[in-house]
Design an enzyme around this catalytic site. Structure first.
Site, PDB file in Angstrom:
ATOM      1  N   HIS A 185       0.860  -1.202   0.066  1.00 25.16           N
ATOM      2  CA  HIS A 185      -0.131  -0.121  -0.102  1.00 25.16           C
ATOM      3  C   HIS A 185       0.953   1.260   0.074  1.00 25.16           C
ATOM      4  O   HIS A 185       0.518   2.232  -0.696  1.00 25.16           O
ATOM      5  CB  HIS A 185      -0.927  -0.202   1.193  1.00 25.16           C
ATOM      6  CG  HIS A 185      -1.901   1.166   1.240  1.00 25.16           C
ATOM      7  ND1 HIS A 185      -2.615   1.444   2.346  1.00 25.16           N
ATOM      8  CD2 HIS A 185      -2.774   1.548   0.107  1.00 25.16           C
ATOM      9  CE1 HIS A 185      -3.535   2.434   1.902  1.00 25.16           C
ATOM     10  NE2 HIS A 185      -3.499   2.467   0.748  1.00 25.16           N
ATOM     11  N   GLU A 224       2.129   1.507  -3.457  1.00 31.41           N
ATOM     12  CA  GLU A 224       1.212   2.212  -4.413  1.00 31.41           C
ATOM     13  C   GLU A 224       0.948   3.816  -4.150  1.00 31.41           C
ATOM     14  O   GLU A 224       0.845   4.441  -5.194  1.00 31.41           O
ATOM     15  CB  GLU A 224      -0.224   1.824  -3.910  1.00 31.41           C
ATOM     16  CG  GLU A 224      -1.468   2.289  -4.414  1.00 31.41           C
ATOM     17  CD  GLU A 224      -2.676   2.215  -3.821  1.00 31.41           C
ATOM     18  OE1 GLU A 224      -3.555   3.011  -3.501  1.00 31.41           O
ATOM     19  OE2 GLU A 224      -3.048   0.997  -3.147  1.00 31.41           O
ATOM     20  N   HIS A 225       1.060   4.245  -2.910  1.00 33.86           N
ATOM     21  CA  HIS A 225       1.275   5.657  -2.653  1.00 33.86           C
ATOM     22  C   HIS A 225       2.403   6.607  -3.415  1.00 33.86           C
ATOM     23  O   HIS A 225       2.332   7.593  -3.951  1.00 33.86           O
ATOM     24  CB  HIS A 225       1.056   6.140  -1.406  1.00 33.86           C
ATOM     25  CG  HIS A 225      -0.263   5.817  -0.493  1.00 33.86           C
ATOM     26  ND1 HIS A 225      -1.279   6.855  -0.183  1.00 33.86           N
ATOM     27  CD2 HIS A 225      -1.528   5.050  -0.683  1.00 33.86           C
ATOM     28  CE1 HIS A 225      -2.140   6.757   0.246  1.00 33.86           C
ATOM     29  NE2 HIS A 225      -2.427   5.288  -0.251  1.00 33.86           N
TER      30      HIS A 225
END
Length: 93
Positions: A13, A16-17
């Site tokens: 995650h 992803e950012h």
């Protein structure tokens, strides 16, 4: 996320950012958002236990501008130190 090392939960995650914060050929942190916005398009990403998905929508006339910026995130991401702190907090929240 399901393949995150036990010592680094949230790594997928977090990545992803981070990729949205620029690349070597498009180093401006908000450059991609500006290109997408100016093209009348949109983008989004999500991370599940099995995969991370990135997507965007734009008009055909803007594809030649948007696609190189989008693909550069995966080829040459910057992963800047300034973005790390912000995105660790965003992923933790």
């Amino acid at each position: 996320a399901g393949a995150d090392p036990p010592s680094l939960p949230g790594l997928a995650h977090f990545c992803e950012h981070m990729v949205f914060l620029g690349s070597k050929s498009h180093p401006e942190e908000n450059g991609y958002k500006q290109i997408i916005s100016q093209s009348g398009g949109s983008s989004n990403a999500s991370t599940s236990m099995e995969s991370t998905t990135f997507k965007f929508v734009t008009t055909a006339s803007h594809l030649s501008e948007v696609l190189p910026c989008f693909t550069s995130f995966f080829i040459e991401p910057l992963m800047t130190e300034s973005g790390v702190g912000r995105e660790v907090n965003a992923v933790d929240s």
